[in-house]
Motif scaffolding. Sequence first.
Motif: not given
Length: 456
Positions: A196-200, A219-220, A226-227, A265-266
């Motif tokens: 899922f490329v766009t999950s960064s 950020i990956e 991630m947060t 952000i969450f």
Amino acid sequence: MNENQNTEYKRLWKDEYLKWVSGFANAQGGKIYIGIDDDLTVVGVDNLHKQLEDIPNKIINNTGVFPETNHLTIDGKDVIEIVIEPCGMPISYRGVYYYRSGATKHEFRGTALHQFLLKKMGLNWEDIPCDGVTLDDIDDGAIEYFLDHAIDEGRMELESRKSSKEEVLSNLGLIKNGIPTNGAVLLFGKNPQRRFVTSSFKIGRFGADDADLLSQDQIEGNLIQMTDKIMQVLSSKYLIRPIHYEGLQRKEPLEIPEDALREIIFNSIVHKLQFGTWNQMSIYDDHIRLWNEGVLPEDYTVETLLSKHTSRPRNPKMAQVFYRAGFIEAWGRGYEKIMKAFDKANLKRPEFAVEQGGVTATIYREIFMSIRGDAKSIQTEQDTQKTTQKTTQKTTQKILDLIVLNPYITRNEMAIECAVTPDAIKLQLKNLKDKGVIRRVGADRGGYWEIINHSL
């Protein structure tokens, strides 16, 4: 009697109106009247009995919808009423899916089509097993990170630590027939961006305008951790931590209330249309713009979010994981917490808007702008005196005051407090040492500043 969500008037039948049949069937159903003009003038139909036979056959053969067809007499003229019931399965015409919204029809494309098809089939994207993924692709460290937070929050039992990876995912509804779901891969995967490329998460620092990109980061990694990564990058590279003292206690809070920024952000991550494009944070001098793809629930507005409301997350299982970890609140209380945090800090509240197929949060950088304003004032004074000195007396005195408050202060910290570059501070310190005003005691690391001449 005007056209609306459920009614369409046509002077005569054309096969292109099969698009309207698809639109009504995919929405809440509706009625098409043949023999009534757009201005509601009743004109009637010719060849009534032939059309009563031909029109239903065309609808059935081209869309699979079985309409109810009625003969009406209005103002002494023959009118055909076609009743289309809402359908539980997606209905297309020549491979294209339409949807009736208001008095217009829309054609589904791209991610909107994907989302529509899943909804019609009673599926959520997060619930679909991820083809080719096994439990080996799930990161043990991410699972442990989640359990640590969930147990600390009291939202999972201590016994959960003894559960296997498969049992944890099963209890969270994130595994189907032994295969982790899309949601499991995003939350806990070792490298979810492979699938899922766009999950960064994209961060960009802009200057004068959107064409002036100064720096950027992507950020990956898994979404559950991630947060933390985002906050580390923001703190070290993009945002400032002005230092102040409360008595003898040194304080250096982030310029934006940290818990509130995390909550924003969450929410951006949890409510994102996960098969859509990247979450994007654009940072400017005076504000931060955070956008995620995915519109609000059909009957929700921005005002709904900012008042007491029922939580209706786009990805309920993923939202439940974030809730159990203590990252977001249930019952839609997150926005209330955000606003209270900004009020407590005496800062302007963030603003939220629905735009470009998603939700935007605008966060104002009042503290940074205040400091930058001081920097501009200092720069003006420097320009008028640059033939005789490199920096102003105001900056010099500020450095001495900072040393009095904290002899261990670093050059970077001075630069933030004085709103100038570290190189400018380095030059000022050299001038002060050359004049015998200050001296450095000890090494660059671990040493401290001492004022030896107070006459300046």
